[in-house]
Design a protein around this motif. Structure first.
Motif, PDB file in Angstrom:
ATOM      1  N   LEU A   1       0.747  -1.103  -0.240  1.00  0.00           N
ATOM      2  CA  LEU A   1       0.119   0.000  -0.163  1.00  0.00           C
ATOM      3  C   LEU A   1       1.031   1.392   0.150  1.00  0.00           C
ATOM      4  CD1 LEU A   1      -2.729   1.312   0.202  1.00  0.00           C
ATOM      5  CD2 LEU A   1      -2.710   1.038   2.826  1.00  0.00           C
ATOM      6  N   ARG A   2       1.952   1.421   0.749  1.00  0.00           N
ATOM      7  CA  ARG A   2       2.867   2.320   0.884  1.00  0.00           C
ATOM      8  C   ARG A   2       3.536   2.649  -0.517  1.00  0.00           C
ATOM      9  NH1 ARG A   2       6.844   0.993   5.543  1.00  0.00           N
ATOM     10  NH2 ARG A   2       7.808   2.946   5.003  1.00  0.00           N
ATOM     11  N   LEU A   3       3.893   1.407  -1.408  1.00  0.00           N
ATOM     12  CA  LEU A   3       4.590   1.635  -2.673  1.00  0.00           C
ATOM     13  C   LEU A   3       3.703   2.037  -3.627  1.00  0.00           C
ATOM     14  CD1 LEU A   3       6.799  -1.732  -2.620  1.00  0.00           C
ATOM     15  CD2 LEU A   3       7.531   0.498  -2.085  1.00  0.00           C
TER      16      LEU A   3
ATOM     17  N   ALA B 156      -2.156  10.723  -6.549  1.00  0.00           N
ATOM     18  CA  ALA B 156      -2.376  10.396  -4.971  1.00  0.00           C
ATOM     19  C   ALA B 156      -3.723  10.734  -4.408  1.00  0.00           C
ATOM     20  CB  ALA B 156      -1.233  10.994  -4.121  1.00  0.00           C
ATOM     21  N   PRO B 157      -4.444   9.934  -3.584  1.00  0.00           N
ATOM     22  CA  PRO B 157      -5.700  10.289  -3.074  1.00  0.00           C
ATOM     23  C   PRO B 157      -5.810  11.312  -1.948  1.00  0.00           C
ATOM     24  CG  PRO B 157      -4.953   8.144  -2.285  1.00  0.00           C
ATOM     25  CD  PRO B 157      -3.863   8.371  -3.191  1.00  0.00           C
ATOM     26  N   ALA B 158      -6.704  11.816  -1.894  1.00  0.00           N
ATOM     27  CA  ALA B 158      -6.852  12.962  -0.399  1.00  0.00           C
ATOM     28  C   ALA B 158      -7.157  12.011   0.740  1.00  0.00           C
ATOM     29  CB  ALA B 158      -7.887  13.967  -0.900  1.00  0.00           C
TER      30      ALA B 158
ATOM     31  N   THR C 231       2.660   6.708   8.884  1.00  0.00           N
ATOM     32  CA  THR C 231       3.193   6.001   8.099  1.00  0.00           C
ATOM     33  C   THR C 231       2.949   6.406   6.624  1.00  0.00           C
ATOM     34  OG1 THR C 231       3.543   4.184   9.752  1.00  0.00           O
ATOM     35  CG2 THR C 231       3.991   3.700   7.411  1.00  0.00           C
ATOM     36  N   LEU C 232       1.688   6.487   6.207  1.00  0.00           N
ATOM     37  CA  LEU C 232       1.182   6.476   4.701  1.00  0.00           C
ATOM     38  C   LEU C 232       1.455   8.189   4.278  1.00  0.00           C
ATOM     39  CD1 LEU C 232      -1.799   4.035   4.770  1.00  0.00           C
ATOM     40  CD2 LEU C 232       0.481   3.497   3.837  1.00  0.00           C
ATOM     41  N   GLY C 233       1.076   8.975   5.289  1.00  0.00           N
ATOM     42  CA  GLY C 233       0.880  10.363   4.754  1.00  0.00           C
ATOM     43  C   GLY C 233      -0.279  10.519   4.296  1.00  0.00           C
ATOM     44  N   VAL C 234      -1.456   9.978   4.585  1.00  0.00           N
ATOM     45  CA  VAL C 234      -2.677  10.169   4.013  1.00  0.00           C
ATOM     46  C   VAL C 234      -3.608   9.941   5.128  1.00  0.00           C
ATOM     47  CG1 VAL C 234      -4.351   9.391   2.016  1.00  0.00           C
ATOM     48  CG2 VAL C 234      -1.800   9.283   1.578  1.00  0.00           C
TER      49      VAL C 234
END
Length: 232
Positions: free
Chosen positions: A134-136, A147-149, A170-173
């Motif tokens: 998911l991170r990749l 990238a999604p909001a 971790t994901l920044g989202v």
């Protein structure tokens, strides 16, 4: 006796990928499209059933499934008397909104729907750490400006713990918890059909025997009509 039958494939059994196709190759299935994803499948193209799903930007989205596996299901359904059915992937049955990704999560693994026609299965994670895949995916989407909001998380198991704050760091989202989800209760129109097997017309057992008297009557009528026409 159902009026509509859908065969739903697990997310891990369908590869959804992008390719660039000539206009004439779109909306085809089989070996023509299979060779378009030969580099990604790394195997015999004829072993795959490939369907065109739609377009994202200037790229075409294709769904790849195992031809032999589908044939086994076709035979099983036909044995049960089901000859007309649709083929769906659970990935594209997950609710989705523009600008947001959807994640189905059972507490250990799941799958993501990233657009109307795209999605993939994830690798393993835990309540405090999201899956590496998911991170990749997010990193790749950021490089393309897609990238999604936010990401909506749909629990697919009663005990699917998730530490939202840890995942967000971790994901920044941003993440939000959506309602629990199960493909078995999804609306029939929720998915995108990968293929459709049409019911083949055939006589029911005993039909020919029951129609034999009518056939004799029709034959006799045509004979009389022909003789009358000749006499006239």
């Amino acid at each position: 006796r159902a009026e509509r039958v859908q065969l739903v494939l697990p997310a891990a059994e369908v590869l959804i990928t992008r390719a660039r196709l000539p206009q004439s190759a779109r909306r085809r299935a089989g070996s023509v499209l299979a060779y378009a994803v030969e580099d990604e499948t790394v195997g015999d193209p004829d072993a795959n059933q490939v369907s065109w799903l739609g377009s994202v930007g200037d790229a075409d989205v294709l769904a790849v499934a195992d031809r032999k596996g589908l044939a086994a299901w076709h035979d099983a359904l036909e044995t049960a008397g089901i000859r007309g059915y649709e083929v769906h992937c659970e990935t594209l049955m997950l609710p989705w909104m523009a600008g947001e990704w959807s994640l189905a999560w059972n507490g250990r693994e799941g799958f993501v729907r990233s657009s109307e026609f795209e999605g993939t299965a994830t690798d393993c994670g835990d309540p405090a750490s999201p899956p590496l895949s998911l991170r990749l995916m997010l990193d790749d989407a950021k490089t393309r400006g897609e990238a999604p909001a936010s990401i909506a998380v749909y629990a697919t198991a009663p005990d699917a713990p998730l530490e939202i704050e840890a995942w967000q760091r971790t994901l920044g989202v941003a993440l939000r918890l959506a309602e629990p989800w199960d493909w078995r209760t999804a609306p029939p129109e929720a998915g995108i059909s990968l293929a459709q097997e049409s019911a083949r017309w055939r006589l029911a057992p005993g039909t020919a025997r029951r129609l034999r008297p009518a056939a004799w009557i029709v034959g006799a009528a045509l004979t009389v009509h022909a003789l009358a026409l000749v006499v006239d």
